[in-house]
Design a protein around this motif. Structure first.
Motif, PDB file in Angstrom:
ATOM      1  N   UNK A  46     -50.678  43.464  41.199  1.00  0.00           N
ATOM      2  CA  UNK A  46     -49.653  44.052  40.330  1.00  0.00           C
ATOM      3  C   UNK A  46     -48.249  43.790  40.854  1.00  0.00           C
ATOM      4  N   UNK A  47     -47.310  43.595  39.970  1.00  0.00           N
ATOM      5  CA  UNK A  47     -45.905  43.457  40.331  1.00  0.00           C
ATOM      6  C   UNK A  47     -45.027  43.581  39.104  1.00  0.00           C
ATOM      7  N   UNK A  48     -44.622  44.798  38.852  1.00  0.00           N
ATOM      8  CA  UNK A  48     -43.766  45.079  37.708  1.00  0.00           C
ATOM      9  C   UNK A  48     -42.505  44.243  37.706  1.00  0.00           C
ATOM     10  N   UNK A  49     -41.844  44.247  38.832  1.00  0.00           N
ATOM     11  CA  UNK A  49     -40.521  43.678  38.920  1.00  0.00           C
ATOM     12  C   UNK A  49     -40.561  42.169  38.714  1.00  0.00           C
ATOM     13  N   UNK A  50     -41.394  41.502  39.502  1.00  0.00           N
ATOM     14  CA  UNK A  50     -41.459  40.045  39.423  1.00  0.00           C
ATOM     15  C   UNK A  50     -41.969  39.618  38.044  1.00  0.00           C
ATOM     16  N   UNK A  51     -42.978  40.304  37.546  1.00  0.00           N
ATOM     17  CA  UNK A  51     -43.525  39.903  36.259  1.00  0.00           C
ATOM     18  C   UNK A  51     -42.505  40.067  35.141  1.00  0.00           C
ATOM     19  N   UNK A  52     -41.826  41.200  35.106  1.00  0.00           N
ATOM     20  CA  UNK A  52     -40.852  41.400  34.034  1.00  0.00           C
ATOM     21  C   UNK A  52     -39.652  40.471  34.183  1.00  0.00           C
ATOM     22  N   UNK A  53     -39.291  40.147  35.410  1.00  0.00           N
ATOM     23  CA  UNK A  53     -38.216  39.178  35.627  1.00  0.00           C
ATOM     24  C   UNK A  53     -38.609  37.821  35.033  1.00  0.00           C
ATOM     25  N   UNK A  54     -39.847  37.410  35.259  1.00  0.00           N
ATOM     26  CA  UNK A  54     -40.323  36.159  34.654  1.00  0.00           C
ATOM     27  C   UNK A  54     -40.339  36.263  33.125  1.00  0.00           C
ATOM     28  N   UNK A  55     -40.771  37.402  32.613  1.00  0.00           N
ATOM     29  CA  UNK A  55     -40.843  37.540  31.154  1.00  0.00           C
ATOM     30  C   UNK A  55     -39.451  37.387  30.536  1.00  0.00           C
ATOM     31  N   UNK A  56     -38.455  38.040  31.140  1.00  0.00           N
ATOM     32  CA  UNK A  56     -37.100  37.917  30.595  1.00  0.00           C
ATOM     33  C   UNK A  56     -36.644  36.453  30.668  1.00  0.00           C
ATOM     34  N   UNK A  57     -36.894  35.821  31.826  1.00  0.00           N
ATOM     35  CA  UNK A  57     -36.498  34.413  31.980  1.00  0.00           C
ATOM     36  C   UNK A  57     -37.181  33.539  30.924  1.00  0.00           C
ATOM     37  N   UNK A  58     -38.460  33.780  30.722  1.00  0.00           N
ATOM     38  CA  UNK A  58     -39.224  32.987  29.758  1.00  0.00           C
ATOM     39  C   UNK A  58     -38.696  33.181  28.341  1.00  0.00           C
ATOM     40  N   UNK A  59     -38.461  34.431  27.980  1.00  0.00           N
ATOM     41  CA  UNK A  59     -38.002  34.703  26.615  1.00  0.00           C
ATOM     42  C   UNK A  59     -36.595  34.167  26.386  1.00  0.00           C
ATOM     43  N   UNK A 275     -29.938  38.019  39.483  1.00  0.00           N
ATOM     44  CA  UNK A 275     -30.066  36.622  39.876  1.00  0.00           C
ATOM     45  C   UNK A 275     -31.508  36.124  39.785  1.00  0.00           C
ATOM     46  N   UNK A 276     -32.454  37.042  39.953  1.00  0.00           N
ATOM     47  CA  UNK A 276     -33.862  36.666  39.852  1.00  0.00           C
ATOM     48  C   UNK A 276     -34.179  36.067  38.495  1.00  0.00           C
ATOM     49  N   UNK A 277     -33.640  36.677  37.449  1.00  0.00           N
ATOM     50  CA  UNK A 277     -33.873  36.144  36.100  1.00  0.00           C
ATOM     51  C   UNK A 277     -33.246  34.752  35.983  1.00  0.00           C
ATOM     52  N   UNK A 278     -32.028  34.621  36.474  1.00  0.00           N
ATOM     53  CA  UNK A 278     -31.318  33.352  36.356  1.00  0.00           C
ATOM     54  C   UNK A 278     -32.042  32.231  37.107  1.00  0.00           C
ATOM     55  N   UNK A 279     -32.450  32.541  38.327  1.00  0.00           N
ATOM     56  CA  UNK A 279     -33.073  31.489  39.139  1.00  0.00           C
ATOM     57  C   UNK A 279     -34.437  31.114  38.556  1.00  0.00           C
ATOM     58  N   UNK A 280     -35.129  32.097  37.976  1.00  0.00           N
ATOM     59  CA  UNK A 280     -36.432  31.772  37.361  1.00  0.00           C
ATOM     60  C   UNK A 280     -36.236  30.942  36.093  1.00  0.00           C
TER      61      UNK A 280
ATOM     62  N   UNK B  90     -31.037  45.891  35.308  1.00  0.00           N
ATOM     63  CA  UNK B  90     -30.572  44.726  36.069  1.00  0.00           C
ATOM     64  C   UNK B  90     -31.181  43.420  35.565  1.00  0.00           C
ATOM     65  N   UNK B  91     -32.443  43.458  35.166  1.00  0.00           N
ATOM     66  CA  UNK B  91     -33.057  42.204  34.716  1.00  0.00           C
ATOM     67  C   UNK B  91     -32.728  41.911  33.258  1.00  0.00           C
ATOM     68  N   UNK B  92     -31.994  42.803  32.604  1.00  0.00           N
ATOM     69  CA  UNK B  92     -31.483  42.427  31.296  1.00  0.00           C
ATOM     70  C   UNK B  92     -31.810  43.336  30.131  1.00  0.00           C
ATOM     71  N   UNK B  93     -32.415  44.499  30.375  1.00  0.00           N
ATOM     72  CA  UNK B  93     -32.701  45.395  29.253  1.00  0.00           C
ATOM     73  C   UNK B  93     -31.391  45.873  28.622  1.00  0.00           C
ATOM     74  N   UNK B  94     -31.351  45.892  27.304  1.00  0.00           N
ATOM     75  CA  UNK B  94     -30.182  46.366  26.565  1.00  0.00           C
ATOM     76  C   UNK B  94     -30.374  47.785  26.055  1.00  0.00           C
ATOM     77  N   UNK B  95     -31.608  48.260  26.102  1.00  0.00           N
ATOM     78  CA  UNK B  95     -31.911  49.642  25.715  1.00  0.00           C
ATOM     79  C   UNK B  95     -33.235  50.010  26.388  1.00  0.00           C
TER      80      UNK B  95
END
Lengths: 304, 304, 304
Positions: A46-59, A275-280, B90-95
């Motif tokens: 499990x990894x909420x942070x890393x996974x959601x960071x990737x999801x934002x980057x992907x989307x 920055x995690x989102x950006x770098x991913x 921080x990872x980009x949520x707007x709401x």
């Protein structure tokens, strides 16, 4: 760059190319993918942070997201990691983001799959996207690593962040020292251990590692940690004016760092997440551009 | 409106503005967001219905969806609710759409985060989006609340719906009575308790609450409930011709209401679910429009 | 075609129409939906492969995805399958994909809901999308079923794949034989059981079924299975040159089939997964086109 498995495979040129791409992304100079492509996020730890960071980057890149979250043991009921990954490739994944607990299985996968694989953490092996976002956060601040004094503090032995970062920082020319209790040192990474009081005066960058409470159940240890090895309010006052503090998060407030310092002016902890989102995004688009360039030879991407 | 935390903060004007927006949405008079924006649904208590209603609302507005579902206890392993919410910011949520079990923690979050927060249920505190969809369903039917006779029936003491609805209905001018077993009454909400047989003749609107079987494990209680306090077929026949029945769902068929009445002509139970999506779209777009208007001062929204 | 519940309802004409549509899709001759529509994937039994295959199919068609994953028992806490499905219809689902463990409950749902339902596996009943992807994989290879010799090997009694496939293959004109240990035979499906050694020489198509290790905990059974009933390297050599091997996956390597044969030239196992996405796209678009044609009479689809 066909995969991102280990920092050991990344030259300084490749690292700086990623940073350049990340800067462009941060300025908004990027486009979504022209074609519909799919990212499969296979998180067997499990990894909420890393996974959601990737999801934002992907989307943000316009990638479709497939999400597979399962604890390691239940996966292996009659199905190997290879079969799972190959299944996602067969149903249409264009890139696999993989977190799992065994070190060294990724080399095998990269040989057998046709699509890029991104290591999102393998046991206590490596976690290259975390490393790259740490490096990028430092780069944003100092624009160079030459002679930069970096301290990595915490459980060096069990940290995948320590291993990747120590290697990459030295390769980029930084002067790296370590703070760690005896029991958590790892001489294969470094013999340059200093006290935390020395460290706060030495460092341009203090990289605090997360204490894995899961691994260290001894409550006294974590409570005494702040006083003996952590960043207290008193110690923070002794830091150089321009020095910054990093932490991969989630922070154990009051353990690695005093509660009130988490959002102090020199803390870059939430900046690291941004920055995690950006770098991913930079990594994903680098890996997929290679794919897109080859599209004419690959019917798969033509009509999707 | 910067956040939606409690019905206590909502004026009648704000409520009617939302209803007006909901009516426009229902006529198809709305546009997707011009920019890519992210909603983080943080559901620390499970809720299929509310979460999926938000997801549909978000996607209809073109919002990207981040989904974080974890039981409260495991979250708090070394990370506070604030740190989790701040991470998503921080990872980009707007709401942020947040369901969690502690009453009163949201005020703290709204002070510290820059993005809107929507309360999707906090313990036995409030559940304002459920309240607003109930009110909107009544408004659709009667176009006014002045003097409208509303009965709220069930476990008043433990219901977040009861508390929010009672407050808002009175503020809007309705005449509210209650049906409840002695043990589940809450005198801080009302002292106006009547029998269910009085209620069916009195009510323009019967709002049935869900019996929390989790809380009331005594099987006899739930089986006898229908006869003593529930809407039986016989009672339903005594209701005013135009009277309607609401229930927040999921319904315990045969407990709060006779099985065969769940889809009776005067039942608005599935209509409420439809309206739930509409009202959540109205809330999200109201909160995000504020954000969008400020975009020039906020680099975050420029290139996303 | 309004729903896809059972292969028993599908005529040969309907099957060939789906294959024609699948071929067009594979050539890229399809369009995304013009309108925003929602698919609700209700998986009350876990299934990574089938669920993700549907998700890819849905996203390729432009459908929004609602994901509901819950173990059967916890769902039924006071809420029936009907109420859950009706809830998703109320919040805006345009099609429901449903996997659950009870046989025969789907007929009831199709009567009461207005939207199409796709059976993604019901207990040991049917699994028509798996059947159709198997048939399509055979059709791609042989372009006809008339007189084609097909062997289905494995736990016939407990396999929903066996039941659906046997029925459909015979209806299409194939000559179907079975391989199975005595204890796993099911005479209501067939009495035509042969040995695996006879089968490899007879078959144009060998369909291996997955041994449900969950059901057959006896370790010896599964270890001896390969030798007695499985496809060993020696047996594979005796197969006709053009013969192909199918398996619904996940494969128990070394049980149903020797490890090294999983990706042998005659194996279509990963091809089946690819075809699974295509055939599900064909099914979804067939079912939703019916919906779209009726849009003028249904306000629901006008402004979404």
């Amino acid at each position: 760059m066909r995969h991102l498995i280990s920092m050991k495979h990344m030259s300084n040129v490749a690292i700086y190319q990623l940073f350049h791409k990340a800067e462009q992304i941060q300025k908004g100079q990027y486009r979504k993918l022209d074609k519909q492509m799919f990212a499969a996020n296979l998180f067997l730890e499990p990894s909420t942070r890393t996974k959601n960071s990737f999801i934002v980057a992907e989307r943000k890149l316009g990638l479709e997201v497939l999400d597979f979250t399962e604890q390691g043991s239940s996966l292996l009921k009659g199905e190997s990691l290879y079969d799972t990954a190959r299944t996602f490739e067969s149903i249409g994944a264009d890139v696999i983001v993989l977190r799992q607990e065994q070190e060294g299985v990724l080399a095998h996968l990269t040989e057998k799959l046709q699509i890029p694989i991104i290591n999102a953490g393998d046991g206590s092996g490596e976690h290259p996207t975390q490393c790259l976002l740490d490096l990028y956060t430092i780069f944003q601040e100092f624009h160079s690593f030459k002679g930069l004094k970096v301290v990595i503090a915490g459980d060096i032995r069990h940290s995948r962040v320590a291993r990747s970062n120590a290697h990459a920082l030295r390769q980029l020319g930084a002067d790296v020292a370590f703070v760690s209790p005896e029991a958590w040192r790892d001489d294969t990474i470094s013999e340059n251990y200093i006290s935390v009081d020395e460290a706060v005066e030495f460092a341009d960058v203090m990289m605090l590692l997360r204490i894995q409470r899961e691994r260290h159940s001894d409550k006294d240890t974590t409570q005494e940690y702040l006083q003996s090895y952590g960043l207290t309010v008193e110690r923070e006052r002794k830091m150089k004016e321009h020095a910054i503090v990093l932490h991969p998060a989630p922070v154990n407030r009051g353990v690695e760092i005093a509660d009130e310092l988490v959002e102090a002016p020199r803390s870059r902890i939430f900046k690291q997440m941004e920055n995690g989102v950006t770098i991913r995004m930079a990594i994903l688009s680098t890996l997929l551009e290679g794919e897109i360039r080859n599209e004419n030879s690959d019917q798969k991407y033509q009509n999707a």
